[in-house]
Design a protein around this motif. Structure first.
Motif, PDB file in Angstrom:
ATOM      1  N   SER A   2       0.819  -1.214   0.000  1.00  0.00           N
ATOM      2  CA  SER A   2       0.000   0.000   0.000  1.00  0.00           C
ATOM      3  C   SER A   2       0.852   1.262   0.000  1.00  0.00           C
ATOM      4  CB  SER A   2      -0.941  -0.017   1.204  1.00  0.00           C
ATOM      5  OG  SER A   2      -1.811  -1.121   1.128  1.00  0.00           O
ATOM      6  N   TYR A   3       1.895   1.287   0.843  1.00  0.00           N
ATOM      7  CA  TYR A   3       2.784   2.458   0.850  1.00  0.00           C
ATOM      8  C   TYR A   3       3.489   2.615  -0.486  1.00  0.00           C
ATOM      9  CZ  TYR A   3       2.536   4.229   5.635  1.00  0.00           C
ATOM     10  OH  TYR A   3       2.126   4.819   6.805  1.00  0.00           O
ATOM     11  N   LYS A   4       3.892   1.515  -1.087  1.00  0.00           N
ATOM     12  CA  LYS A   4       4.551   1.582  -2.395  1.00  0.00           C
ATOM     13  C   LYS A   4       3.594   2.154  -3.438  1.00  0.00           C
ATOM     14  CE  LYS A   4       7.299  -1.126  -5.591  1.00  0.00           C
ATOM     15  NZ  LYS A   4       7.774  -2.456  -5.968  1.00  0.00           N
ATOM     16  N   GLN A   5       2.346   1.697  -3.403  1.00  0.00           N
ATOM     17  CA  GLN A   5       1.351   2.231  -4.338  1.00  0.00           C
ATOM     18  C   GLN A   5       1.122   3.719  -4.101  1.00  0.00           C
ATOM     19  OE1 GLN A   5      -1.921  -0.451  -3.569  1.00  0.00           O
ATOM     20  NE2 GLN A   5      -1.344  -1.813  -5.248  1.00  0.00           N
ATOM     21  N   ARG A   6       1.110   4.126  -2.846  1.00  0.00           N
ATOM     22  CA  ARG A   6       0.857   5.536  -2.507  1.00  0.00           C
ATOM     23  C   ARG A   6       2.052   6.416  -2.878  1.00  0.00           C
ATOM     24  NH1 ARG A   6      -2.603   9.456  -2.348  1.00  0.00           N
ATOM     25  NH2 ARG A   6      -2.423  10.859  -0.586  1.00  0.00           N
ATOM     26  N   LYS A  21      -1.105   6.372  -6.052  1.00  0.00           N
ATOM     27  CA  LYS A  21      -2.500   5.951  -5.960  1.00  0.00           C
ATOM     28  C   LYS A  21      -3.146   6.581  -4.730  1.00  0.00           C
ATOM     29  CE  LYS A  21      -2.479   1.528  -8.336  1.00  0.00           C
ATOM     30  NZ  LYS A  21      -2.874   0.114  -8.249  1.00  0.00           N
ATOM     31  N   LYS A  22      -4.456   6.671  -4.747  1.00  0.00           N
ATOM     32  CA  LYS A  22      -5.194   7.108  -3.567  1.00  0.00           C
ATOM     33  C   LYS A  22      -5.181   5.960  -2.563  1.00  0.00           C
ATOM     34  CE  LYS A  22      -8.347  10.050  -6.146  1.00  0.00           C
ATOM     35  NZ  LYS A  22      -9.741  10.280  -6.539  1.00  0.00           N
ATOM     36  N   TRP A  23      -5.230   6.303  -1.289  1.00  0.00           N
ATOM     37  CA  TRP A  23      -5.265   5.256  -0.259  1.00  0.00           C
ATOM     38  C   TRP A  23      -6.441   4.304  -0.491  1.00  0.00           C
ATOM     39  CZ3 TRP A  23      -1.349   3.787   2.329  1.00  0.00           C
ATOM     40  CH2 TRP A  23      -0.386   4.699   2.792  1.00  0.00           C
ATOM     41  N   GLU A  24      -7.542   4.860  -0.955  1.00  0.00           N
ATOM     42  CA  GLU A  24      -8.745   4.049  -1.170  1.00  0.00           C
ATOM     43  C   GLU A  24      -8.533   2.933  -2.194  1.00  0.00           C
ATOM     44  OE1 GLU A  24      -9.979   8.018   0.443  1.00  0.00           O
ATOM     45  OE2 GLU A  24      -8.586   7.365  -1.099  1.00  0.00           O
ATOM     46  N   GLU A  25      -7.462   3.019  -2.975  1.00  0.00           N
ATOM     47  CA  GLU A  25      -7.158   2.009  -3.994  1.00  0.00           C
ATOM     48  C   GLU A  25      -6.150   0.965  -3.509  1.00  0.00           C
ATOM     49  OE1 GLU A  25      -7.186   4.221  -8.163  1.00  0.00           O
ATOM     50  OE2 GLU A  25      -5.962   5.337  -6.713  1.00  0.00           O
TER      51      GLU A  25
END
Length: 193
Positions: A68-72, A77-81
């Motif tokens: 999730s942190y990598k995506q953010r 990305k939005k946290w919601e994703e």
């Protein structure tokens, strides 16, 4: 000394050795303690522990929090994703709570805003230990001195991330080379004593 938390009294009696920090290479840490075998830093004063706790680990880069942190941070990305947001939604469904009871469904956004703030602080000012933040008067609770990123040492002298996953993962993704940590537990069979 009446009124002080137990861990603060222990800190005083140990002359600070209990919370001594050492710098570790971030890339040397690849696994973290599985939540079931995690040690709670403010209440952990057993410095050597036997058993198989050091085998109950999870790959950090496979953990939903890391993903999730990598995506953010990297993919914006939005946290919601992210999977961690999905986990927060699942845990708070039907009146449940997230992060050990700290957040209800209508408060999830606060946790993720705090995550963004932490990312920004580390990106802009570098990683700072709670000891450093306390000395700079950016935090004022002395009890936070026991809540650094903590590592455990396995029987074969490998670091295992115990607590402070958010801060450690941000540092790892941002490419920091070293950060200060507190070694919490060493396995009794650790050859370096």
């Amino acid at each position: 000394m009446i009124g002080y938390p137990k861990h603060f009294l222990f800190f005083l009696l140990s002359k600070g050795e209990t919370f001594k920090l050492q710098h570790i290479c971030v890339n040397d840490v690849t696994v973290g303690q599985n939540p079931k075998s995690l040690f709670y830093p403010p209440k952990t004063y057993v410095f050597k522990k036997d058993g198989d706790w050091d085998k109950d680990t999870i790959e950090i880069e496979q953990h939903p929090l890391y993903i999730s942190y990598k995506q953010r941070i990297i993919e914006h990305k939005k946290w919601e994703e992210t999977p961690y947001y999905e986990k927060a939604l699942a845990l708070t469904e039907n009146g449940g709570t997230f992060r050990g009871g700290d957040f209800k469904r209508n408060e999830i956004h606060v946790f993720f805003q705090n995550c963004d703030k932490l990312i920004s602080e580390i990106k802009n000012f570098g990683y700072k230990s709670n000891q450093q933040l306390f000395s700079e008067k950016k935090i004022n609770k002395i009890t936070l001195l026991s809540q650094e990123v903590t590592m455990n040492l396995s029987r074969d002298n490998k670091y295992i991330l115990n607590d402070g996953w958010n801060r450690f993962i941000i540092a790892k993704i941002l490419g920091l080379k070293t950060i200060p940590v507190r070694v919490l537990i060493k396995h009794k069979k650790n050859l370096r004593g």
